[in-house]
Write a protein that holds these residues in place. Structure first.
Motif, PDB file in Angstrom:
ATOM      1  N   LEU A 149      46.411  -0.034 -37.059  1.00 33.54           N
ATOM      2  CA  LEU A 149      45.921   0.499 -38.331  1.00 33.54           C
ATOM      3  C   LEU A 149      47.002   0.511 -39.400  1.00 33.54           C
ATOM      4  CD1 LEU A 149      43.672   3.623 -37.713  1.00 33.54           C
ATOM      5  CD2 LEU A 149      43.048   1.448 -38.708  1.00 33.54           C
ATOM      6  N   GLY A 150      48.235   0.322 -39.004  1.00 34.85           N
ATOM      7  CA  GLY A 150      49.318   0.348 -39.983  1.00 34.85           C
ATOM      8  C   GLY A 150      49.942   1.711 -40.176  1.00 34.85           C
ATOM      9  N   VAL A 151      49.550   2.675 -39.345  1.00 32.84           N
ATOM     10  CA  VAL A 151      50.118   4.023 -39.483  1.00 32.84           C
ATOM     11  C   VAL A 151      51.626   3.996 -39.188  1.00 32.84           C
ATOM     12  CG1 VAL A 151      50.000   6.403 -38.653  1.00 32.84           C
ATOM     13  CG2 VAL A 151      47.922   5.042 -38.797  1.00 32.84           C
TER      14      VAL A 151
ATOM     15  N   LEU B  73      53.597   3.122 -42.191  1.00 32.43           N
ATOM     16  CA  LEU B  73      53.567   4.095 -43.277  1.00 32.43           C
ATOM     17  C   LEU B  73      54.414   5.328 -42.954  1.00 32.43           C
ATOM     18  CD1 LEU B  73      52.249   4.597 -46.012  1.00 32.43           C
ATOM     19  CD2 LEU B  73      50.347   5.664 -44.826  1.00 32.43           C
TER      20      LEU B  73
END
Lengths: 116, 148
Positions: free
Chosen positions: A98-100, A103
């Motif tokens: 998810l790209g967490v 980030l």
């Protein structure tokens, strides 16, 4: 909700503005607001260096991930940080997909999170 | 081909049991731990959406059917028809925002769980109708030669 979610909040000796939040159980749509209920007050009380330990978290869905990100944003706005200790696979893979992990800052262990 | 049918009351309390049930059955059909976790998450997100956005009354029911065959599973979830928003348009917008690293904003939107679903399944089809929205997914095992 399924299994409940519980938190262990641990202070860090010598670092009054730092605490470790251990997540245990499952986070889903039925209980994800508990993340806000537990962490926002810590931030308001001046705990601006947070370490979220996901190593014992068994499950998290989109509402839980969203609330983790809300906490990250809130503490970052106040000049602090919210580091995350890697969860177990396959939960961690979902966070990566998810790209967490791009980030928020992720660490392999609590010790690593405390040292950086 | 084996089919499981569930009539789920539009109440979030039922979703954990449903996701666990389908995940465990997937394991019996040879999906590995990684895949069964993904299936559990997919079921969770689709059912939550159906209840949150596709149900007007507590008495509404979400109809789910799950089929298992050699090498794959299919899930079909139909809601009773709630908010009249365009799921496909929202999904496209959310995926675009997520790809621009605007993850927080995209997860703050309706249908945020569908971002996860889209990443974890091989096929996703959404049909919005007057009597409800139908979400269908298909997911294949990595090794179709496993027991099924």
């Amino acid at each position: 909700m399924g299994k409940t979610i519980s938190f262990k909040i641990k202070n860090v000796e010598g670092k009054a503005d730092t605490c470790i939040i251990e997540f245990n159980g499952e986070i889903d749509a039925g209980n994800s607001n508990v993340i806000i209920d537990e962490i926002f007050p810590l931030i308001e009380k001046g705990k601006l260096h947070l370490i979220g330990d996901l190593s014992n978290l068994e499950y998290i869905n989109s509402s839980g991930i969203y609330n983790l990100l809300r906490c990250y944003t809130k503490v970052k706005e106040k000049g602090g940080y919210f580091k995350i200790v890697d969860g177990k696979q396959p939960l961690q893979e979902i966070l990566e997909a998810l790209g967490v992990t791009r980030l928020m800052p992720f660490c392999e262990t609590v010790d690593e999170a405390l040292q950086e | 081909m084996k089919e499981l049918k569930l009539s789920i009351p539009a109440d979030f309390k039922f979703v954990p049991g449903v996701r666990t049930c389908i995940s465990r059955i997937s394991s019996s059909f040879g999906f590995d731990d990684r895949e069964t976790y993904q299936i559990e998450l997919v079921v969770d997100e689709i059912c939550n959406n159906a209840i949150e956005h596709g149900s007007k009354n507590p008495s509404d029911v979400v109809e789910a059917s799950c089929t298992f065959d050699r090498g794959y599973m299919k899930l079909r979830v139909k809601d009773a028809g709630g908010e009249a928003f365009n799921v496909e348009e929202i999904l496209s917008r959310n995926i675009e925002q997520a790809s621009k690293t605007d993850l927080l904003h995209s997860l703050d939107q309706r249908g945020r769980g569908l971002i996860i679903v889209r990443k974890l399944v091989d096929r996703l089809h959404i049909k919005v109708g007057e009597d409800g929205t139908i979400v269908e997914i298909e997911k294949s095992k990595r090794d179709p030669e496993q027991n099924g």
